[in-house]
Design an enzyme around this catalytic site. Structure first.
Site, PDB file in Angstrom:
ATOM      1  N   SER A 299       8.609  17.546  21.430  1.00 39.67           N
ATOM      2  CA  SER A 299       9.187  16.414  20.668  1.00 39.67           C
ATOM      3  C   SER A 299       8.340  15.292  20.801  1.00 39.67           C
ATOM      4  O   SER A 299       7.135  15.059  20.039  1.00 39.67           O
ATOM      5  CB  SER A 299      10.471  16.256  21.183  1.00 39.67           C
ATOM      6  OG  SER A 299      11.326  15.313  20.499  1.00 39.67           O
TER       7      SER A 299
ATOM      8  N   LYS B  83       8.175  21.542  19.063  1.00 40.59           N
ATOM      9  CA  LYS B  83       9.638  21.075  18.690  1.00 40.59           C
ATOM     10  C   LYS B  83       9.624  19.702  17.714  1.00 40.59           C
ATOM     11  O   LYS B  83       9.231  18.687  18.173  1.00 40.59           O
ATOM     12  CB  LYS B  83      10.312  20.587  20.114  1.00 40.59           C
ATOM     13  CG  LYS B  83      11.804  20.536  20.029  1.00 40.59           C
ATOM     14  CD  LYS B  83      12.243  19.346  19.460  1.00 40.59           C
ATOM     15  CE  LYS B  83      13.626  19.387  19.448  1.00 40.59           C
ATOM     16  NZ  LYS B  83      14.292  17.847  18.924  1.00 40.59           N
TER      17      LYS B  83
ATOM     18  N   ASP C 266      -4.591  12.745  14.841  1.00 38.55           N
ATOM     19  CA  ASP C 266      -4.663  12.477  13.284  1.00 38.55           C
ATOM     20  C   ASP C 266      -5.447  11.389  12.962  1.00 38.55           C
ATOM     21  O   ASP C 266      -5.979  11.257  12.041  1.00 38.55           O
ATOM     22  CB  ASP C 266      -3.232  12.754  12.562  1.00 38.55           C
ATOM     23  CG  ASP C 266      -2.858  14.298  12.501  1.00 38.55           C
ATOM     24  OD1 ASP C 266      -3.514  15.148  13.162  1.00 38.55           O
ATOM     25  OD2 ASP C 266      -1.783  14.708  12.020  1.00 38.55           O
TER      26      ASP C 266
END
Length: 548
Positions: free
Chosen positions: A303, A328, A314
């Site tokens: 999460s 998740k 990224d």
């Protein structure tokens, strides 16, 4: 003819039509009611489930507790949606929300349940339990004068009985090693401050370390405090440890990421069928935008941990070290019911800046297969070999053009396999049976007078290393029904010693001291240090050479 009479005649057909409709409705209702047949109401009604419950309550052969029926039915309905849409009963709501709060009212202990009994794992310093005299290793066998052992002892029920409003009292009956009979303590509940950052220290002269256990209300504030502390100690690079961090509040992860990113970088976005895309971007006000950064993750990182590590990866802001994260990526919204219960309903998905969906694949209603995912990863060799990892999702690209893959979870830049070199069935049995934890408590209690002089981790660790604890544990385990296996004990000696010494350090000092001890020889932490030494941080890939 008067105006009123003309109006009455004009509306007469409408009035008669309404009367006919009402008559049909009343007739149908009484016919169905007295014949005992209400299936047409169910079939034509807008809420078949509600009507079903009314019929059961009205006509079922035996008396039925409708509330209990609903309590059991709602989780089953939500389970057909996805693995993270859940129902929380009214009595469990407070406990469920306390995990992410910076404080709650209770007695101030951490506990585990062993053999249907509460065993105190840690007593929070300066908390109500410590002031009353409880010690790590105590077994709580009674609460408010009533026995509390056996199958009724669950984490939820224990928390429900021990927590309560500030200023209220709770009586606990305790069995303590080496003392006969039950000791009674009356504890006045108070606000317990919980930390989501459980360790902050320098790994060496230049690299700081921060262990974040969860993303709660105060995590960002705690992180700023930890950064200031490490900065004052000469930090030139930082390791953020998110291993086994199951997540928490989205905003906490966003605020943390903002501290390390330049302006207008996408951190994460959410999107769902009824939830329009929402972008979370950095504002450029972070004070550590150029600090070299390594993030540690593993299969227990989920999460918000994946939101943060995905944003760092990224944006090519950090090197991610460890093993693939949990996967998740579903967003839940809390919706309360009048009785105090609530549901957490999935309303959107998380996406990393490159567009990857964090959520691993799942089949609605197939919770068993979803929950077995980590076991399947283990059996397929993913924990031991990077080549065993199969992410079926499409390829995406980071800001610098590096290729990353979707398909569930965050893949590390530097893979660190689980070390099973010294793992044996003896060590596994000692760990799973709880005997090692029990022995660590027992040793702490028996030697507390001698050990209390140690206030720092390293001197205590050096002392324990000379006490031949592995051999003493083997005798203890054998006396408690665990077969002695000398060859396996020799092979697993380092693992057994590390666990025993670590738990005793935890019992006597705190979680930070335990982290410092465990991390000294941790392969993932050592891999992070090598990243700083080698400068293995994200770089733009070299352009492909043209063929001549």
């Amino acid at each position: 003819m008067t105006m009123n009479n003309r109006n009455n005649k004009r509306f007469m057909p409408l009035i008669m039509a309404v009367c006919v409709i009402v008559g049909i409705f009343i007739g149908s209702f009484y016919a169905n009611h007295f014949s005992g047949n209400r299936l047409n109401i169910i079939n034509n009604g807008s809420s078949r489930l509600s009507n079903l419950l009314h019929i059961i309550d009205d006509q079922y052969v035996d008396s039925v507790n409708i509330n209990d029926l609903v309590e059991k039915a709602i989780p089953q309905i939500l389970a057909e949606l996805d693995p993270h849409s859940v129902y929380i009963s009214a009595k469990d709501v407070e406990t469920a929300n306390n995990d992410l709060k910076s404080s709650f009212s209770g007695i101030g202990i951490e506990f585990v349940i062993r053999q249907d009994t509460i065993q105190v794992q840690n007593v929070i310093k300066n908390g109500p339990a410590e002031k009353a005299g409880l010690l790590a290793g105590d077994k709580i066998v009674a609460i408010d004068g009533k026995p509390f052992v056996g199958t009724q002892v669950t984490n939820e029920e224990a928390a429900h009985r021990l927590m309560g409003p500030k200023g209220t009292k709770v009586s606990v009956g305790v069995m303590r090693y080496g003392e006969g009979g039950m000791k009674n303590f009356t504890i006045t509940r108070d606000n317990i401050v919980t930390k989501s950052i459980t360790a902050t220290y320098m790994l060496n002269d230049t690299i700081g370390y921060m262990r974040i256990k969860s993303f709660g209300e105060a995590t960002y504030t705690e992180m700023l405090s930890s950064l200031a502390q490490l900065n004052a100690q000469g930090m030139k690079g930082l390791v953020i440890d998110l291993r086994d961090n199951g997540g928490g509040y989205l905003q906490a992860a966003v605020n943390m990421a903002n501290e390390f990113l330049p302006k207008d970088r996408l951190i994460v976005y959410t999107q769902g069928r009824k939830s329009p895309r929402t972008d979370y971007k950095s504002d450029g006000r972070g004070n550590f935008q150029n600090l070299p950064l390594v993030v540690l993750i593993n299969e227990g990182s989920a999460s918000s941990s994946e939101i943060f590590s995905g944003a760092m990866q990224d944006n090519d802001r950090a090197t991610i070290v460890g093993r693939r994260s949990f996967g998740k990526g579903l967003v839940q919204q809390q919706i309360g019911f009048p009785d105090g219960s609530m549901i957490r309903l999935t309303v959107a998905r998380y996406y990393t800046p490159s567009g990857r969906c964090i959520q691993k694949p799942y089949q609605p209603g197939d919770d068993a297969d979803y929950e077995a995912d980590l076991l399947n990863r283990y059996q397929h060799g993913e924990f031991f070999s990077q080549d065993s990892i199969k992410q079926s999702g499409p390829a995406y690209h980071t800001v610098l053009g590096r290729t990353v893959y979707g398909g569930g979870g965050i893949m590390p830049d530097v893979f660190v396999p689980e070390d099973t070199t010294n793992f044996t069935s003896y060590y596994k049995q000692a760990l799973m049976s709880g005997l090692m934890l029990q022995y660590a408590f027992t040793y702490t209690d028996q030697n507390r007078q001698n050990l209390k002089e140690f206030t720092e981790m390293q001197p205590l660790a050096d002392y324990l290393k000379k006490q031949n604890l592995v051999e003493k544990f083997a005798d203890f385990a054998a006396n408690n029904g665990m077969r002695r296996r000398n060859l396996m004990i020799m092979k697993s000696h380092s693992l057994l010693e590390q666990f025993l010494d670590g738990r005793i350090i935890y019992n006597l000092l705190d979680e930070q001291a335990w982290n410092e001890y465990i991390n000294a020889n941790d392969p993932t932490v050592l891999a992070a240090i090598r990243v700083f030494k080698t400068g293995a941080f994200p770089k733009r890939p070299a352009p492909a050479q043209q063929k001549r």
